[in-house]
Design a protein around this motif. Structure first.
Motif, PDB file in Angstrom:
ATOM      1  N   THR A  44     -16.475 -15.489  29.602  1.00 58.41           N
ATOM      2  CA  THR A  44     -17.399 -15.099  30.677  1.00 58.41           C
ATOM      3  C   THR A  44     -17.654 -16.260  31.630  1.00 58.41           C
ATOM      4  O   THR A  44     -17.849 -16.047  32.827  1.00 58.41           O
ATOM      5  N   THR A  45     -17.655 -17.500  31.091  1.00 59.41           N
ATOM      6  CA  THR A  45     -17.810 -18.649  31.994  1.00 59.41           C
ATOM      7  C   THR A  45     -16.654 -18.688  32.989  1.00 59.41           C
ATOM      8  O   THR A  45     -16.848 -18.851  34.193  1.00 59.41           O
ATOM      9  N   ASP A  47     -17.072 -15.751  35.472  1.00 63.38           N
ATOM     10  CA  ASP A  47     -18.175 -15.834  36.418  1.00 63.38           C
ATOM     11  C   ASP A  47     -18.091 -17.072  37.319  1.00 63.38           C
ATOM     12  O   ASP A  47     -18.469 -17.034  38.478  1.00 63.38           O
ATOM     13  N   TYR A  48     -17.657 -18.195  36.714  1.00 61.22           N
ATOM     14  CA  TYR A  48     -17.737 -19.445  37.480  1.00 61.22           C
ATOM     15  C   TYR A  48     -16.387 -20.142  37.603  1.00 61.22           C
ATOM     16  O   TYR A  48     -16.324 -21.301  37.961  1.00 61.22           O
ATOM     17  N   SER A 107     -15.615 -22.301  40.623  1.00 59.96           N
ATOM     18  CA  SER A 107     -16.290 -23.572  40.865  1.00 59.96           C
ATOM     19  C   SER A 107     -16.003 -24.616  39.787  1.00 59.96           C
ATOM     20  O   SER A 107     -16.594 -25.693  39.801  1.00 59.96           O
ATOM     21  N   LEU A 108     -15.127 -24.293  38.787  1.00 57.91           N
ATOM     22  CA  LEU A 108     -14.793 -25.269  37.745  1.00 57.91           C
ATOM     23  C   LEU A 108     -13.503 -25.983  38.092  1.00 57.91           C
ATOM     24  O   LEU A 108     -12.584 -25.372  38.651  1.00 57.91           O
ATOM     25  N   THR A 118     -11.635 -28.604  33.218  1.00 56.02           N
ATOM     26  CA  THR A 118     -12.643 -27.821  32.509  1.00 56.02           C
ATOM     27  C   THR A 118     -12.111 -26.437  32.180  1.00 56.02           C
ATOM     28  O   THR A 118     -12.292 -25.921  31.076  1.00 56.02           O
ATOM     29  N   PRO A 159     -20.127 -26.486  31.094  1.00 52.70           N
ATOM     30  CA  PRO A 159     -19.533 -26.160  32.397  1.00 52.70           C
ATOM     31  C   PRO A 159     -20.216 -24.986  33.073  1.00 52.70           C
ATOM     32  O   PRO A 159     -20.418 -24.997  34.301  1.00 52.70           O
ATOM     33  N   ALA A 160     -20.615 -23.951  32.260  1.00 53.30           N
ATOM     34  CA  ALA A 160     -21.220 -22.774  32.869  1.00 53.30           C
ATOM     35  C   ALA A 160     -22.535 -23.128  33.540  1.00 53.30           C
ATOM     36  O   ALA A 160     -22.812 -22.704  34.669  1.00 53.30           O
ATOM     37  N   ALA A 180     -21.970 -25.190  36.602  1.00 50.19           N
ATOM     38  CA  ALA A 180     -21.443 -24.378  37.698  1.00 50.19           C
ATOM     39  C   ALA A 180     -22.533 -23.523  38.325  1.00 50.19           C
ATOM     40  O   ALA A 180     -22.494 -23.200  39.502  1.00 50.19           O
ATOM     41  N   GLY A 206     -22.511 -13.020  26.612  1.00 45.23           N
ATOM     42  CA  GLY A 206     -21.808 -13.441  27.812  1.00 45.23           C
ATOM     43  C   GLY A 206     -22.672 -14.450  28.571  1.00 45.23           C
ATOM     44  O   GLY A 206     -23.899 -14.397  28.490  1.00 45.23           O
ATOM     45  N   VAL A 207     -22.036 -15.357  29.275  1.00 42.81           N
ATOM     46  CA  VAL A 207     -22.779 -16.400  29.977  1.00 42.81           C
ATOM     47  C   VAL A 207     -23.698 -15.788  31.042  1.00 42.81           C
ATOM     48  O   VAL A 207     -24.835 -16.226  31.222  1.00 42.81           O
TER      49      VAL A 207
END
Lengths: 893, 229
Positions: free
Chosen positions: A685-686, A689-690, A693-694, A698, B23-24, B27, B108-109
């Motif tokens: 999910t990281t 979702d992101y 921007s990583l 990472t 990281p999440a 971000a 989930g994040v």
């Protein structure tokens, strides 16, 4: 009951009045003599009951051929009789099992006092009736008053006829209802003259004597009195139940003192009659055992036991007191127990010493408040009742007295030799020594003999004029007198000391035996062992054989025997089962199934019956032995019970363990499956979702983490599957010739990616014998151990993998430099779900790895072990050894 | 809002969790602070004064509830619990002990960050305690104790009103059964969850646009209720 206490109904009386659930009611038709019409009356009443719609069955009725009685039987349901084999003849007896199976409301059982044919279940019919009542069936029965146990003697004195068939008084007291069948003596004689009274021809003359008018009058009075007494009892019972303060003689207590003599039985009966007169006052039959008295002969102690047993039958209680002095022991007990009446017999104490006060005088002097009843009755005219109970003593004291004479002779010889050099007083000392020696070695009576003979010899040989019994000097008369008294006292004292010592050591031996037995019983591990020990101890204590039966699946089973025995006969087994079910002694020597070869007694534990023990009947005789056996039975019962509890506790423990295992499994599944899933889901999910921007690094790390966790999940599922295969027995090993070095290399390769900075050191020999193993299972076992080593050792440490062989085995050793395993945990590292805290992050597994390794290695016939610490308090070494085959492939080539 | 990046402390013994949460959070505009044990976590709370804390209940060195109690002694900011579903009672206990919300593993994040935002917003709200709350056409005037829907005054019983206020003041945070019952009915009725079922249903009838599909009061099965307005 004290007067100021509020009057509450007596709980005992209430209990007695409540019909025991399921117990039938007993009605007794009581008569004074045969021929009064008891059976006739009973049958008429039964017909009335049947006409009213009652379910009436005739169990057994003796019509003695009387037509009136026979006609009454018509229309009634009469049961058949059961055949009993007795000495080759088949006799018909009342069918107790049939009666119980038939379950009528009311059963007629004639002649309560009847003795059953030997081989029946019970000795007496009243015992049959007791069992039927217990089965919930009402019973009507008939009884003549002369058959009552407590009246046996009175009847004998009235009529001169001794009754053989008797019923304990308690059997009559249990009756819920008594109906007196009364006709006048002249009427009865009239009926007899008309031939309406049955009697066998052979007994006619005796019967004529029995039916004399004065006899009948006396018997009638007895019957009336007994019936009236029952009415009284019932009235009293009603008053007690209602809490009415009665006119009954509260607080009367009767003590009957018996000895091992012939009047003991009469004394017990007298006690019972006295109790009757005093509204059923409690009565106790006591026997005083004197530690210093010589043991009574077997006949005497048998008589004593009979008297005590009789007391039980007549509803009294019994007690054995201990004390050197009969009077003190008796009175102490009497005072402590508020005894108001003491019954003694005139010949209870043989008058050994004419100077001593008789027992009766002593009791009269010392008893305060208690009334003394002296029974001067003749001893029962029993055959072969020797007057002196000390027959056994007579045989061997002969030897004692001879020995005493020998010692006196020796003293005489020494005195004669030293006569010239010593004076008379010194010579006397030698004789004194002889008396002393007799007392110490031979006991009281030989010592007294020695004293008397010494006095005579001293006078005869050494006092002037010598060789006469005359004494010349007046001074010597004094010397002689002093010597004689001193010798007697010395003999008396030393003899007593020695006898007491003997008695003490005998008792000590008994106590020691009991202690030893109890120690063996308590150290027996397990139920079967306890039963076996009990059987052996019983056999040893009774000098015979012994068996122990304990409850099995649905019946009792023979669980131990000494000497070994395969099975009991069906008769013996029936007696054992009876003892088990009723909690009462059965078999030989008891009222139930006396033809059995064993005497069975219930083993009553603290909570429940633990089993039944059987001994050979002739084995238990002396009362001392009987008590020892009793104590042994008690201890055995407790030991068996304890063993049973221990087994139950172990079962519960096992259950608890499996329960704990299940919850460990649940915990493991919930934690070990969910944690990798969390990481996978979180990372994915990281990224979703992101991701934008990583940075690249990472992103890659997150993906790596997903892969690692997916692999971890896979390993864990694999572990669970392996474990399931092992546990379920579905593991198939395909054993093949394997070079362990190859398997080790493959295993190390598989964990190499997780090693990070840890270093693997291989120590393999150039040559290694091949073994037969399943390569894939072995590899998995090794991987699990290596993963464990990685998980529990710090970064940068070394893991050493070695292989070597001895004569019989090829061994693999895997060592790490982790913190090691505490010694206490070492044994349990191979258990399921056992994992050490503080594993380094990567390796945290389910705690199944080593358990699986062990399972696999053992499935291949190998062994696995752990050692820790190995260097400087750190490190763990796991050893796997696999057996060499007798022939290796090289040898086969 | 504040100029610096909000700081979130994550207390979890699983390194893999930090590996993706770090990281999440970064971000999403937060500063990530990591702690692997409860002891370390408590120290970090004291030292770094985080704007929110994410706490795993299954820590090796201390019971999660004990850690929470200790933290609550000196820390007033939002605390989010990470828990497993089979630890239901622990989760409720933690909420009763002052945790703001919970997220069940695996999660989930997005969900975690959403809960985090709600918890932090609630803290901000509470500081400024608005006397009038509006949700759609519903208007709650806490000074005058008036509730109206599309300008029409609603008649609420005193208990219904108290219940509504409790939920609104929770503002997005889970309010447990126990907390609601204690506040509205008193400490003697903390087990009488059936009261809540009845009154919540009545409340929904009155305030929800569609009582059969509630959008203002959400049910957290087995745990409590949450104000979504």
């Amino acid at each position: 009951m004290s007067p100021d206490e509020p009057l509450r109904p007596d709980p005992d009386a209430l209990l007695a009045a409540t019909p025991r659930p399921g117990r039938g009611r007993l009605k007794v038709f009581l008569g004074m003599a045969p021929g009064v019409g008891k059976t006739y009356e009973m049958l008429r009443a039964a017909r009335r009951r049947k006409a009213e719609g009652g379910d009436v069955v005739v169990g057994v009725v003796e019509t003695h051929g009387r037509r009136e009685t026979q006609s009454l039987l018509r229309g009634l349901d009469v049961m058949g009789r059961a055949p009993i084999d007795y000495r080759g003849r088949t006799l018909l007896e009342f069918d107790i099992d049939g009666a119980i199976a038939r379950r009528p409301e009311l059963l007629l059982v004639d002649e309560y006092a009847h003795s059953n044919v030997p081989g029946s279940r019970h000795e007496k019919r009243w015992q049959d009736v007791e069992e039927i009542l217990g089965a919930g069936i009402d019973v009507w029965t008939t009884l003549n008053v002369q058959h009552l146990e407590s009246l046996k003697e009175v009847v004998w004195r009235i009529t001169g006829v001794r009754q053989r068939e008797t019923v304990p008084d308690s059997a009559l007291s249990r009756a819920d209802e008594i109906e007196l069948i009364d006709i006048t003596p002249s009427e009865l004689r009239q009926r007899m003259a008309e031939g309406k009274v049955y009697m066998a021809d052979t007994a006619r003359i005796a019967a004529e004597r029995f039916f004399k008018p004065e006899n009948l009058t006396a018997l009638r009075e007895l019957a009336l009195r007994r019936a009236a007494q029952t009415v009284d009892d019932q009235l009293l019972g009603a008053m007690k139940r209602a809490g009415v303060q009665g006119p009954w003689a509260a607080g009367e207590r009767i003590l009957v003192l018996v000895g091992p003599d012939a009047v003991a039985g009469s004394l017990v009966r007298a006690g019972r009659r006295l109790s009757d007169m005093m509204m059923d006052a409690p009565w106790v039959v006591a026997h005083v055992e004197r530690p210093n008295a010589p043991a009574p002969s077997p006949t005497a102690s048998a008589r004593l036991n009979d008297a005590l047993k009789l007391a039980d039958q007549l509803g009294g209680s019994t007690v054995v007191l201990t004390g050197d002095d009969l009077v003190t022991a008796t009175l102490d007990y009497a005072r402590l127990n508020n005894v108001t009446q003491i019954v003694v017999g005139k010949s209870t104490l043989p008058r050994r010493n004419p100077f001593r006060k008789s027992l009766i005088t002593s009791l009269l002097d010392a008893s305060q408040g208690a009334a003394l009843h002296v029974v001067t009755e003749q001893a029962e005219a029993e055959p072969a009742a020797p007057r002196t109970p000390r027959r056994s003593l007579r045989s061997w004291p002969w030897m004692g007295h001879l020995g005493a004479l020998g010692l006196v002779g020796l003293a005489t010889a020494v005195a004669a030799l030293t006569d010239r050099i010593s004076d008379d007083a010194n010579l006397a000392m030698f004789f004194m020594l002889g008396v002393l020696a007799s007392g110490l070695t031979l006991g009281l009576w030989p010592a007294l003999t020695a004293a008397a003979v010494s006095a005579f010899v001293y006078n005869f040989f050494f006092l002037d004029p010598r060789l006469t019994i005359w004494i010349g000097h007046p001074a010597d008369v004094l010397t002689f007198a002093v010597f004689f008294v001193a010798a007697l006292v010395t003999g008396w004292l030393t003899g007593r000391v020695r006898d007491q010592g003997r008695a003490v050591s005998r008792r000590a031996a008994a106590v020691a035996a009991l202690l030893a037995a109890s120690r063996r019983l308590s150290s027996a591990v397990g139920h079967a062992a306890a039963a076996q020990v009990l059987a052996e101890q019983l056999a040893a204590a009774t000098n015979g054989a012994a068996v122990v039966l304990t409850p099995g699946e649905d019946d009792i089973v023979l669980s131990a025997a000494a000497p070994p025995l395969d099975a009991l006969t069906s008769m013996d087994f029936a007696a054992a089962r009876w003892a088990w079910e009723k909690g009462e002694p059965a078999g030989a020597g008891t009222g139930t199934l006396p033809n059995s070869a064993w005497t069975f007694r219930p083993l009553q534990g603290g909570k429940a019956r633990a089993g039944v023990a059987g001994v050979e009947p002739h084995a238990v005789q002396a009362e001392e032995d009987a008590r020892f056996v009793g104590a042994l039975l008690d201890q055995g019962a407790v030991a068996l019970e304890r063993a049973e509890f221990a087994a139950q506790a172990a079962d519960a423990q096992a259950l608890l363990r499996s329960d704990r295992l299940r919850s460990a499994l649940l915990n493991s599944v919930s934690h070990d499956l969910r944690t990798p899933l969390s990481t996978v889901l979180g990372s994915v999910t990281t990224l979703l979702d992101y991701g934008k921007s990583l940075d690249k690094a990472t992103q890659r790390d997150l993906m790596l983490s997903i892969r690692e966790e997916a692999e971890r999940l896979n390993r864990y599922v694999g572990d669970l599957l392996d474990m399931t295969r092992l546990e379920g027995g579905a593991l198939v090993t395909r054993r093949d010739w394997v070079d362990l070095r190859d398997v080790l290399r493959a295993a190390v390769d598989r964990v190499s990616r997780r090693l990070e900075t840890r270093q693997i050191i291989r120590d393999f020999p150039p040559e290694l014998t091949m073994v037969k193993a399943d390569p894939s299972l072995l590899e998995q076992a090794l991987v699990n151990i290596l993963e464990n080593a990685v998980a529990y050792s710090p970064d940068g440490s070394r893991i050493e993998v070695a292989a070597y062989e001895d004569r019989a085995n090829v061994v693999i050793a895997i060592e790490d430099e982790g913190r090691g395993i505490p010694t206490a945990e070492l044994e349990r590292v191979f258990e399921k779900f056992r994992r050490m805290e503080e594993a380094t992050d990567r390796g945290k597994g389910a705690g199944l790895g080593l358990a699986i390794s062990k399972g696999f290695v053992e499935a291949m016939g190998g062994r696995i072990a752990a050692a820790s610490p190995i260097h400087d308090g750190r490190g763990t070494r796991i050893l796997i050894s696999l057996p060499k085959e007798h022939q290796t492939p090289e040898q086969l080539l | 809002m504040s100029a610096h990046k909000p700081r979130v402390l994550v207390i979890d013994d699983e390194p893999q969790i930090h590996r993706f949460l770090g990281p999440a959070l970064e971000a999403a505009g937060y500063e990530h602070v990591r702690a692997d044990t409860a002891t370390e976590g408590l120290r970090e709370i004291a030292r770094k004064a985080p704007d929110a804390v994410v706490l795993d209940l299954g820590l090796p060195d201390m019971d999660g509830k004990a850690a929470l109690e200790k933290a609550r002694a000196f820390y007033d900011g939002p605390i989010l619990i990470l828990s497993a579903r089979d630890r239901e009672t622990e989760k409720i206990d933690a909420l009763d002990l002052g945790a703001d919300d919970y997220v069940e593993k695996p999660f989930g994040v997005g969900e975690l960050l959403a809960r985090l935002r709600v918890a932090m917003r609630h803290r901000l709200h509470r500081v400024g305690a608005e006397p009038i709350v509006e949700a759609g056409d519903l208007r709650i005037d806490m000074i005058k104790r008036l509730v109206s829907k599309a300008g029409v005054a609603l008649h609420l019983s005193p208990k219904e009103y108290d219940l509504l206020v409790q939920l609104v003041e929770g503002s997005g945070k889970v309010v447990t059964h126990r907390q609601l019952l204690t506040a509205v009915w008193g400490p003697a009725h903390t087990e009488d969850v059936q009261y809540l079922r009845v009154f919540i249903a009545q409340l929904r009838q009155k305030i929800e646009p569609d009582p059969s599909a509630p959008t203002l009061i959400a049910t957290e099965p087995g745990v409590g209720y949450r104000w979504l307005g």
